[in-house]
Design an enzyme around this catalytic site. Structure first.
Site, mmCIF file in Angstrom:
data_model
loop_
_atom_site.group_PDB
_atom_site.id
_atom_site.type_symbol
_atom_site.label_atom_id
_atom_site.label_comp_id
_atom_site.label_asym_id
_atom_site.label_seq_id
_atom_site.Cartn_x
_atom_site.Cartn_y
_atom_site.Cartn_z
ATOM 1 N N PRO A 57 0.807 -1.194 0.000
ATOM 2 C CG PRO A 57 -0.694 -1.538 1.697
ATOM 3 C CD PRO A 57 0.448 -2.129 1.012
ATOM 4 C CD GLU A 58 3.219 3.495 -4.130
ATOM 5 O OE1 GLU A 58 3.337 4.708 -4.331
ATOM 6 O OE2 GLU A 58 3.512 2.641 -4.965
ATOM 7 C CG HIS A 79 0.113 -15.011 5.908
ATOM 8 N ND1 HIS A 79 1.296 -15.443 6.454
ATOM 9 C CD2 HIS A 79 -0.011 -15.675 4.734
ATOM 10 C CE1 HIS A 79 1.870 -16.310 5.641
ATOM 11 N NE2 HIS A 79 1.093 -16.478 4.592
ATOM 12 N NE ARG A 111 7.589 -9.312 0.936
ATOM 13 C CZ ARG A 111 8.174 -8.513 0.057
ATOM 14 N NH1 ARG A 111 7.445 -7.853 -0.821
ATOM 15 N NH2 ARG A 111 9.474 -8.370 0.059
ATOM 16 N NE ARG A 121 18.299 16.529 0.186
ATOM 17 C CZ ARG A 121 17.929 15.659 1.103
ATOM 18 N NH1 ARG A 121 18.188 14.384 0.943
ATOM 19 N NH2 ARG A 121 17.292 16.071 2.173
#
Length: 270
Positions: A2-3, A91, A110, A151
DNA sequence: CGACACACCTGGATGC
DNA sequence: TGCATCCAGGTGTGTC
């Protein structure tokens, strides 16, 4: 994982179902997440009423009267609401059983996700140093441009850095850079203010468009109702190596940048 | 400071 | 069919 759009999709789906409800039982079947779930989490949260479900970056914050439950979904996590009890499967690490029926189930194959209790999530060490929200007012071209002074790192990992701006993960970084016509390997400090203005607009646009589709499901992600996100079909470069650029027809290229798969059009992005 | 590699973990796809 | 290899949405930590 998920973002931001996937986390926000989860938040929006869950919020109306859990706010005002009391956490009756907290069942932890597996505490070995990215950080082990503290032994006192259950004692802290059982009996507490949920007052709000918030989000900061990719973290979800379940607010109660005595403190907050901080949840991260890692790469493969999801939170689902189940109206009827269903036996836990593989899970399914944690259940929040709600008084009066229904439960919130945390699943994460995970185990890169996490759960913490904090008296005030905002001052928790995981949240304290985060950059601005990409959909908020503080985030603008000038801010990004100023942050990029000096940067030399590539712009893609730069915009994926949560200390700079939260919520932009690998999918949407690729998509936004394509939309803005910026090469992902260009040094962050060598992008003009104008192009940063454009990039910010594209980041916002791609996150909002994904949000409308319920996020992107590549493999695991499901929203609180168990349904996947449908933004995958709208992806322009992500996972499209060797396929024609939708704008100019040149083959989309894949390379690895800062250990992450990076997709771009060598003609459209400079 | 900034930049980068590495670590954590499971499962699905691919290739022999 | 079986097995090895590679790859995946994140991000804190350690090193230079």
């Amino acid at each position: 994982m998920p973002e931001l759009p996937e986390v926000e999709t989860t938040r929006r789906g869950l919020e109306p179902l859990i706010v005002g409800r009391r956490i009756e039982t907290l069942s932890i079947r597996e505490r070995r997440l990215r950080w082990p779930i503290a032994r006192d989490l259950r004692a802290k949260l059982e009996g507490q009423q949920i007052s709000k479900l918030a989000r900061r970056g990719k973290y979800l914050i379940v607010h109660t009267q005595v403190g907050d439950l901080l949840v991260h979904l890692g790469m493969s996590g999801s939170l689902r609401f189940l109206a009827e009890p269903v036996p836990p499967g593989p899970h399914d690490h944690v259940d929040l059983g709600l008084a009066g029926g229904g439960l919130v189930r945390y699943n994460d194959p995970r185990r890169f996700g996490s759960m913490h209790f904090a008296p005030d999530a905002r001052s928790h060490w995981l949240l304290r140093e985060l950059g601005p929200e990409p959909l908020g007012d503080e985030f603008c071209g000038e801010y990004l441009w100023r942050s990029a002074r000096g940067r030399r790192a590539a712009i893609k990992p730069f915009i994926m850095n949560a200390a700079i701006v939260v919520g932009v993960g690998n999918i949407y970084a690729n998509e936004a850079l394509f939309a803005a016509g910026i090469h992902p390997a260009r040094a962050a400090g060598r992008v003009s203010l104008d192009r940063y203005e454009s990039l910010v607009a594209r980041i916002r646009a791609v996150l909002e468009a994904a949000l409308e589709q319920g996020g992107t499901t590549l493999r695991d992600f499901v929203g609180s109702d168990g349904r996947p996100g449908y933004f995958r079909q709208s992806l322009t470069v992500y996972e499209r190596a060797d396929q024609p650029c939708r704008r100019c027809g040149a083959p989309i290229r894949r390379r690895v940048l800062a250990q992450r798969a990076t997709y771009y059009c060598p003609r459209c992005q400079r």
